[in-house]
Motif scaffolding. Structure first.
Motif, mmCIF file in Angstrom:
data_model
loop_
_atom_site.group_PDB
_atom_site.id
_atom_site.type_symbol
_atom_site.label_atom_id
_atom_site.label_comp_id
_atom_site.label_asym_id
_atom_site.label_seq_id
_atom_site.Cartn_x
_atom_site.Cartn_y
_atom_site.Cartn_z
ATOM 1 N N UNK A 11 -17.702 4.454 -7.656
ATOM 2 C CA UNK A 11 -16.879 3.402 -7.057
ATOM 3 C C UNK A 11 -15.403 3.653 -7.328
ATOM 4 N N UNK A 12 -14.606 3.591 -6.286
ATOM 5 C CA UNK A 12 -13.163 3.808 -6.350
ATOM 6 C C UNK A 12 -12.431 2.474 -6.302
ATOM 7 N N UNK A 13 -11.124 2.496 -6.576
ATOM 8 C CA UNK A 13 -10.318 1.287 -6.617
ATOM 9 C C UNK A 13 -9.079 1.430 -5.747
ATOM 10 N N UNK A 14 -8.828 0.414 -4.927
ATOM 11 C CA UNK A 14 -7.552 0.309 -4.231
ATOM 12 C C UNK A 14 -6.816 -0.903 -4.781
ATOM 13 N N UNK A 15 -5.541 -0.706 -5.130
ATOM 14 C CA UNK A 15 -4.724 -1.775 -5.682
ATOM 15 C C UNK A 15 -3.627 -2.153 -4.697
ATOM 16 N N UNK A 16 -3.526 -3.439 -4.397
ATOM 17 C CA UNK A 16 -2.475 -3.960 -3.534
ATOM 18 C C UNK A 16 -1.390 -4.570 -4.407
ATOM 19 N N UNK A 17 -0.122 -4.318 -4.053
ATOM 20 C CA UNK A 17 0.952 -4.826 -4.882
ATOM 21 C C UNK A 17 2.222 -5.120 -4.120
#
Length: 609
Positions: free
Chosen positions: A185-191
């Protein structure tokens, strides 16, 4: 979200103050729940008459009296929680680096993910965090994002440093899924000033592949937009997960305006009306580690909103995943997937752009699931105090009905400001319940209102008759904790078949709510593994039937609530049934699979045929 400073700044009554732009105001003096604003308190103390313009009227409609005075529903199985964060080693504190200037980003953070990053079948935690203001960078460890590995013995270990996921910039949201189908599982971070894609390398570490993937979100003309949330889904059913990024408003720390009461000597966070909205971004997965921005040809970029939450479901059951975006004080978006890479925005004709009063609410979190077991995905949205949290029932034929007040959700949520939320069966009785993380927008609400900034969370039990009962006060002593709650994500941390919740709160320790509801009811949880479909099976629809005749539907998703990501296994409560008579899976590829006589009280891995 709508903000609640004093009337001297000229904001409207839907933020807790009278709307003097209308000759008629609807004010209800509900002493039993509390007065919701200083203006409302003055009205009630003066006999409930609001002299707005030339008219001073108090209108109590038959409908409003009906849902307020209706008798309570029959008892349901209890729902209780215990906060175990302190004893499990989860010591995360969400730090927004609040400033006297009340910069808008400070009140909006941040999300949390529940996901299994090391494939040990134990849900782990990832918390998004803020940064110093200025320079919007994580210059000290207290601003780092945090990864906690589930040890399987009731404790978690901070593995942020080893995994390389401390983050950068002022973070907002997180979306977890296996975008490259490698089994991790990968992660995308919104900022605010940076979006990040962390690829899981399968050895306990992550690599920042944002530049290679082409998902930094930067606009050549306007720079990096403020992103709040994101979600993974396979919109074209090619077996690869695509990415939808939700953007909020145009913002700059150098241009923050003053809102509040200068004479009284306090500031507040400003209303969204003072900020220009943004379009969202849709990225198509190219299958080679890179993505292409297809927002324009897909019809997404044409719609300007102030996005906060995102959820996916095939609401019209045509085999393609659709997208709901919760917009803040502007009409919500429902992007219907037309196939061939095109979406049509149908929020208004579908009946979910506004509430049943014709108002665009301060929509924040959203979950998109079937709450009434009729096989059609419904919508539960959070909003601010005095607005209630909308509950839209899917009627079929691309139409929804606002059931907020007939369901009693309106009555239960009127006092609160909700952020992240979810639709899950917390007592395993076969009917999904509602959860909302609550907290006021302002951190100084008490200066101009009878409300409080720090609020308790809400859990509403499904009464099995289309209504919900507020179980919050009966949910345990720990559940009464107050805070400026923001993120909430869901998963079964201890593997006992009861859905637990992790909640973030501004400048305070996160809450890890272990579900302690009586364990008499049975359950079943499915881990789906795609073959022709995307490996996470996101978008797969599941029907579970028992010998009693009860049928339930759910689907695979990780996009839940506000800026959050929940664990992927699909959970079903079975009540007294010790087995499922039938489990039917509709895979995104079009394949269908049936399992019969499935024993309860276990996690079952099912692979696509």
């Amino acid at each position: 979200m709508r903000f609640g400073p004093p009337a001297s700044v000229g904001l409207k009554g839907s933020f807790g103050h009278p709307d003097t732009s209308s000759p008629i105001n609807f004010i209800i003096c509900d002493w039993s729940s509390r007065l919701h604003s200083s203006a409302g308190a003055a009205l009630c103390q003066n006999g409930g008459v609001n002299h707005a313009g030339t008219a001073g009227l108090l209108l109590l409609t038959a409908a409003s009296l009906a849902w307020r005075l209706a008798p309570p529903a029959a008892p349901v199985d209890p729902i209780t929680f215990q906060d175990v964060a302190a004893r499990t080693g989860v010591d995360f504190t969400l730090r927004n680096s609040a400033t006297p200037e009340k910069r808008q980003i400070e009140t909006m953070i941040a999300g949390v993910a529940v996901f299994d990053y090391n494939n040990d079948e134990k849900p782990d935690l990832y918390f998004v965090n803020g940064a110093r203001i200025p320079p919007l960078e994580k210059v000290e460890p207290g601003n780092y994002n945090r990864l906690y590995s589930n040890q399987g013995d009731g404790t978690f270990q901070d593995t942020t440093s080893e995994a390389g996921v401390a983050g950068a910039g002022y973070g907002m949201g997180v979306a977890a899924a296996d975008y490259d189908n490698d089994g991790f599982v990968d992660l995308f971070l919104a900022g605010v000033n940076r979006n990040i894609l962390y690829r899981n390398q399968g050895d306990g570490t992550f690599a920042d592949v944002t530049a290679k993937a082409g998902v930094d979100g930067k606009d050549p003309a306007r720079g990096k937009p403020w992103s709040i949330a994101a979600g993974w889904f396979d919109y074209d059913n090619d077996g690869r997960l695509d990415l939808f990024v939700v953007n909020y408003v145009v913002w700059s720390p150098e241009k923050e305006r003053f809102c509040g009461d200068a004479l009284a000597g306090f500031r507040t966070y400003c209303h969204p009306q003072y900020y220009q909205g943004l379009a969202n971004i849709l990225y198509h997965n190219n299958g080679n580690g890179s993505f292409t921005d297809v927002s324009q040809p897909a019809g997404v970029a044409a719609h300007i909103g102030k996005g906060m939450g995102i959820a996916f479901a095939d609401f019209d059951q045509d085999g393609d995943l659709d997208v709901f975006v919760a917009n803040d004080t502007t009409p919500n978006f429902l992007f219907r997937n037309e196939g061939a890479g095109r979406f049509q925005q149908v929020g208004l004709p579908a009946g979910v752009a506004y509430n049943d009063d014709g108002r665009a609410l301060s929509s924040m979190g959203v979950d998109f699931r079937d709450f009434d077991n009729d096989g059609r995905e419904d919508l539960f949205v959070t909003a601010l105090a005095n607005e209630s949290f909308p509950l839209f029932r899917n009627l079929g034929k691309s139409l929804f009905e606002d059931r907020t007040h007939p369901s009693r959700v309106g009555r239960a949520t009127l006092p609160w400001s909700g952020w992240s939320n979810g639709i899950f069966d917390f007592n395993n009785d076969g009917y999904k319940d509602l959860f909302a993380a609550n907290g006021d927008v302002q951190d100084n609400t008490e200066l101009f209102s009878s409300r409080q900034s720090r609020q308790p969370n809400s859990v509403l039990a499904n009464q099995k008759d289309g209504t919900f009962g507020d179980q919050s006060r009966q949910a345990g002593e720990d559940f009464q904790q107050r805070g400026q709650h923001r993120g909430a994500a869901f998963g079964d941390f201890d593997g006992d078949g009861r859905m637990d919740v992790v909640v973030t709160r501004l400048n305070d320790r996160a809450e890890l709510f272990r579900n302690t509801s009586p364990a008499g009811n049975h359950w079943l949880a499915l881990r789906l593994v795609g073959r022709r479909s995307n490996r996470d099976a996101i978008g797969a629809r599941i029907r579970v039937a028992t010998a009693s005749g009860l049928e339930q539907w759910n689907h695979v998703t990780t996009s839940v609530g506000f800026a959050c990501s929940s664990d992927r296994p699909v959970h079903f409560g079975l009540g007294a049934e010790e087995r499922a008579k039938l489990v039917e899976i509709h895979w995104p590829s079009g394949a269908r699979q049936k399992l019969e006589d499935v024993l309860a009280d276990r996690y079952l891995t099912v692979r696509e045929p």
